[in-house]
Design a protein around this motif. Structure first.
Motif, PDB file in Angstrom:
ATOM      1  N   HIS A  27      11.753  32.434 -41.910  1.00 49.88           N
ATOM      2  CA  HIS A  27      11.844  32.017 -40.507  1.00 49.88           C
ATOM      3  C   HIS A  27      12.650  30.730 -40.345  1.00 49.88           C
ATOM      4  CE1 HIS A  27       8.934  35.066 -39.473  1.00 49.88           C
ATOM      5  NE2 HIS A  27       8.122  34.602 -40.386  1.00 49.88           N
ATOM      6  N   ALA A  28      13.297  30.262 -41.406  1.00 51.46           N
ATOM      7  CA  ALA A  28      14.040  28.994 -41.356  1.00 51.46           C
ATOM      8  C   ALA A  28      15.110  29.027 -40.268  1.00 51.46           C
ATOM      9  CB  ALA A  28      14.688  28.704 -42.706  1.00 51.46           C
ATOM     10  N   VAL A  29      15.249  27.882 -39.580  1.00 53.41           N
ATOM     11  CA  VAL A  29      16.290  27.716 -38.566  1.00 53.41           C
ATOM     12  C   VAL A  29      17.042  26.434 -38.905  1.00 53.41           C
ATOM     13  CG1 VAL A  29      16.823  27.389 -36.121  1.00 53.41           C
ATOM     14  CG2 VAL A  29      14.936  28.903 -36.792  1.00 53.41           C
ATOM     15  N   ALA A  30      18.310  26.585 -39.275  1.00 54.61           N
ATOM     16  CA  ALA A  30      19.149  25.434 -39.609  1.00 54.61           C
ATOM     17  C   ALA A  30      19.713  24.834 -38.322  1.00 54.61           C
ATOM     18  CB  ALA A  30      20.284  25.855 -40.532  1.00 54.61           C
ATOM     19  N   VAL A  31      19.999  23.529 -38.383  1.00 48.13           N
ATOM     20  CA  VAL A  31      20.572  22.803 -37.254  1.00 48.13           C
ATOM     21  C   VAL A  31      21.969  22.340 -37.659  1.00 48.13           C
ATOM     22  CG1 VAL A  31      20.320  20.814 -35.731  1.00 48.13           C
ATOM     23  CG2 VAL A  31      18.282  22.013 -36.568  1.00 48.13           C
ATOM     24  N   TYR A  32      22.944  22.615 -36.786  1.00 51.52           N
ATOM     25  CA  TYR A  32      24.338  22.242 -37.022  1.00 51.52           C
ATOM     26  C   TYR A  32      24.860  21.467 -35.819  1.00 51.52           C
ATOM     27  CZ  TYR A  32      24.489  25.856 -40.643  1.00 51.52           C
ATOM     28  OH  TYR A  32      24.259  26.616 -41.761  1.00 51.52           O
ATOM     29  N   PRO A  33      25.788  20.530 -36.050  1.00 50.13           N
ATOM     30  CA  PRO A  33      26.484  19.965 -34.899  1.00 50.13           C
ATOM     31  C   PRO A  33      27.255  21.098 -34.217  1.00 50.13           C
ATOM     32  CG  PRO A  33      27.124  18.844 -36.930  1.00 50.13           C
ATOM     33  CD  PRO A  33      26.268  20.004 -37.314  1.00 50.13           C
ATOM     34  N   ASN A  34      27.531  20.974 -32.951  1.00 50.23           N
ATOM     35  CA  ASN A  34      28.247  22.028 -32.227  1.00 50.23           C
ATOM     36  C   ASN A  34      29.613  22.304 -32.843  1.00 50.23           C
ATOM     37  OD1 ASN A  34      27.601  23.841 -30.240  1.00 50.23           O
ATOM     38  ND2 ASN A  34      28.730  22.767 -28.656  1.00 50.23           N
ATOM     39  N   VAL A  35      30.191  21.303 -33.503  1.00 53.81           N
ATOM     40  CA  VAL A  35      31.475  21.454 -34.186  1.00 53.81           C
ATOM     41  C   VAL A  35      31.234  21.166 -35.663  1.00 53.81           C
ATOM     42  CG1 VAL A  35      33.817  20.553 -34.387  1.00 53.81           C
ATOM     43  CG2 VAL A  35      32.734  20.709 -32.136  1.00 53.81           C
ATOM     44  N   GLY A  36      31.619  22.071 -36.514  1.00 51.49           N
ATOM     45  CA  GLY A  36      31.464  21.863 -37.950  1.00 51.49           C
ATOM     46  C   GLY A  36      30.571  22.919 -38.577  1.00 51.49           C
ATOM     47  N   ASN A  37      30.639  22.993 -39.886  1.00 50.45           N
ATOM     48  CA  ASN A  37      29.890  24.013 -40.618  1.00 50.45           C
ATOM     49  C   ASN A  37      28.861  23.444 -41.581  1.00 50.45           C
ATOM     50  OD1 ASN A  37      31.304  26.180 -39.415  1.00 50.45           O
ATOM     51  ND2 ASN A  37      33.029  25.812 -40.777  1.00 50.45           N
ATOM     52  N   ASP A  38      28.612  22.132 -41.524  1.00 48.63           N
ATOM     53  CA  ASP A  38      27.648  21.514 -42.430  1.00 48.63           C
ATOM     54  C   ASP A  38      26.313  21.338 -41.720  1.00 48.63           C
ATOM     55  OD1 ASP A  38      29.475  21.289 -44.535  1.00 48.63           O
ATOM     56  OD2 ASP A  38      30.246  19.396 -43.750  1.00 48.63           O
ATOM     57  N   SER A  39      25.282  21.981 -42.251  1.00 47.90           N
ATOM     58  CA  SER A  39      23.940  21.857 -41.692  1.00 47.90           C
ATOM     59  C   SER A  39      23.491  20.397 -41.770  1.00 47.90           C
ATOM     60  CB  SER A  39      22.976  22.737 -42.483  1.00 47.90           C
ATOM     61  OG  SER A  39      21.643  22.448 -42.141  1.00 47.90           O
ATOM     62  N   ILE A  40      22.814  19.931 -40.712  1.00 51.35           N
ATOM     63  CA  ILE A  40      22.299  18.559 -40.721  1.00 51.35           C
ATOM     64  C   ILE A  40      20.795  18.534 -40.893  1.00 51.35           C
ATOM     65  CG2 ILE A  40      24.210  17.565 -39.435  1.00 51.35           C
ATOM     66  CD1 ILE A  40      22.484  17.753 -36.914  1.00 51.35           C
ATOM     67  N   GLY A  41      20.180  19.702 -41.011  1.00 51.97           N
ATOM     68  CA  GLY A  41      18.740  19.751 -41.217  1.00 51.97           C
ATOM     69  C   GLY A  41      18.171  21.091 -40.807  1.00 51.97           C
ATOM     70  N   TYR A  42      16.841  21.131 -40.764  1.00 49.84           N
ATOM     71  CA  TYR A  42      16.120  22.345 -40.409  1.00 49.84           C
ATOM     72  C   TYR A  42      15.027  22.027 -39.397  1.00 49.84           C
ATOM     73  CZ  TYR A  42      18.334  24.816 -44.230  1.00 49.84           C
ATOM     74  OH  TYR A  42      19.265  25.394 -45.040  1.00 49.84           O
ATOM     75  N   ILE A  43      14.734  22.988 -38.544  1.00 54.50           N
ATOM     76  CA  ILE A  43      13.598  22.883 -37.636  1.00 54.50           C
ATOM     77  C   ILE A  43      12.338  22.966 -38.496  1.00 54.50           C
ATOM     78  CG2 ILE A  43      12.399  24.026 -35.721  1.00 54.50           C
ATOM     79  CD1 ILE A  43      15.121  22.755 -34.977  1.00 54.50           C
ATOM     80  N   ASN A  44      11.300  22.199 -38.128  1.00 53.30           N
ATOM     81  CA  ASN A  44      10.098  22.237 -38.959  1.00 53.30           C
ATOM     82  C   ASN A  44       9.502  23.646 -38.977  1.00 53.30           C
ATOM     83  OD1 ASN A  44       7.800  22.628 -37.173  1.00 53.30           O
ATOM     84  ND2 ASN A  44       8.102  20.548 -36.455  1.00 53.30           N
ATOM     85  N   LYS A  45       8.762  23.919 -40.029  1.00 53.39           N
ATOM     86  CA  LYS A  45       8.302  25.278 -40.326  1.00 53.39           C
ATOM     87  C   LYS A  45       7.513  25.916 -39.180  1.00 53.39           C
ATOM     88  CE  LYS A  45       6.981  27.591 -44.481  1.00 53.39           C
ATOM     89  NZ  LYS A  45       6.832  27.408 -45.879  1.00 53.39           N
ATOM     90  N   GLN A  46       6.645  25.157 -38.532  1.00 48.53           N
ATOM     91  CA  GLN A  46       5.833  25.719 -37.451  1.00 48.53           C
ATOM     92  C   GLN A  46       6.688  26.114 -36.253  1.00 48.53           C
ATOM     93  OE1 GLN A  46       3.298  22.336 -37.163  1.00 48.53           O
ATOM     94  NE2 GLN A  46       1.651  23.302 -38.327  1.00 48.53           N
ATOM     95  N   LYS A  47       7.604  25.243 -35.845  1.00 50.00           N
ATOM     96  CA  LYS A  47       8.476  25.552 -34.710  1.00 50.00           C
ATOM     97  C   LYS A  47       9.484  26.631 -35.081  1.00 50.00           C
ATOM     98  CE  LYS A  47       8.073  21.099 -32.495  1.00 50.00           C
ATOM     99  NZ  LYS A  47       8.728  19.837 -32.209  1.00 50.00           N
ATOM    100  N   ALA A  48       9.967  26.620 -36.315  1.00 40.98           N
ATOM    101  CA  ALA A  48      10.977  27.587 -36.749  1.00 40.98           C
ATOM    102  C   ALA A  48      10.463  29.014 -36.623  1.00 40.98           C
ATOM    103  CB  ALA A  48      11.420  27.300 -38.178  1.00 40.98           C
ATOM    104  N   ARG A  49       9.208  29.241 -36.900  1.00 44.38           N
ATOM    105  CA  ARG A  49       8.639  30.590 -36.795  1.00 44.38           C
ATOM    106  C   ARG A  49       8.769  31.095 -35.341  1.00 44.38           C
ATOM    107  NH1 ARG A  49       5.172  33.848 -39.660  1.00 44.38           N
ATOM    108  NH2 ARG A  49       5.053  32.306 -41.296  1.00 44.38           N
ATOM    109  N   ILE A  50       8.475  30.229 -34.383  1.00 48.28           N
ATOM    110  CA  ILE A  50       8.564  30.607 -32.966  1.00 48.28           C
ATOM    111  C   ILE A  50      10.023  30.753 -32.546  1.00 48.28           C
ATOM    112  CG2 ILE A  50       8.087  29.822 -30.606  1.00 48.28           C
ATOM    113  CD1 ILE A  50       5.576  28.402 -31.849  1.00 48.28           C
ATOM    114  N   TRP A  51      10.831  29.722 -32.863  1.00 49.20           N
ATOM    115  CA  TRP A  51      12.233  29.726 -32.420  1.00 49.20           C
ATOM    116  C   TRP A  51      13.015  30.878 -33.028  1.00 49.20           C
ATOM    117  CZ3 TRP A  51      14.239  24.003 -32.084  1.00 49.20           C
ATOM    118  CH2 TRP A  51      13.454  23.300 -31.176  1.00 49.20           C
ATOM    119  N   SER A  52      12.799  31.182 -34.310  1.00 48.58           N
ATOM    120  CA  SER A  52      13.539  32.291 -34.927  1.00 48.58           C
ATOM    121  C   SER A  52      13.164  33.609 -34.263  1.00 48.58           C
ATOM    122  CB  SER A  52      13.312  32.339 -36.439  1.00 48.58           C
ATOM    123  OG  SER A  52      11.967  32.667 -36.739  1.00 48.58           O
ATOM    124  N   GLY A  53      11.900  33.746 -33.877  1.00 49.77           N
ATOM    125  CA  GLY A  53      11.464  34.949 -33.173  1.00 49.77           C
ATOM    126  C   GLY A  53      12.118  35.072 -31.807  1.00 49.77           C
TER     127      GLY A  53
END
Length: 106
Positions: A27-53
């Protein structure tokens, strides 16, 4: 996990990218700047489950940074606000001049 990269500023548009093949969390959700391809982090595990759904169901989420740093300063924690695109656009729009000034600014 935060990578050094472009600095963040409050209100900066971000992209959310589900990673269903992530070996640590399907359920991981990576966070990226709107421009660029380098991930700057991940949404925390609890929120990621909801957001990925929500994203998998077709929700059109927009995201912005709530926290920022200066140029060249690594951001130690990413704070993200995600909502429907129209909600983010409203929150970022200028305050109408006809409204009274907020009490906390007086």
């Amino acid at each position: 996990m935060i990578h050094p990269g472009p600095y963040l500023r409050p209100g900066q548009p971000l992209r959310l990218a589900p990673e269903p093949d992530n070996p640590h969390d399907v359920h991981a959700v990576a966070v990226y700047p709107n421009v660029g391809n380098d991930s700057i982090g991940y949404i925390n595990k609890q929120k990621a489950r909801i957001w990925s759904g929500l994203i998998a169901e077709g929700a059109q989420l927009s995201a912005v940074s709530l926290r920022g740093t200066g140029p060249g300063i690594k951001c130690e924690a990413v704070a993200v606000l995600a909502a429907e695109s129209r909600v983010i656009a409203h929150l970022l729009s200028p305050r109408p001049a006809s409204l009274p000034r907020p009490a906390f600014l007086q």
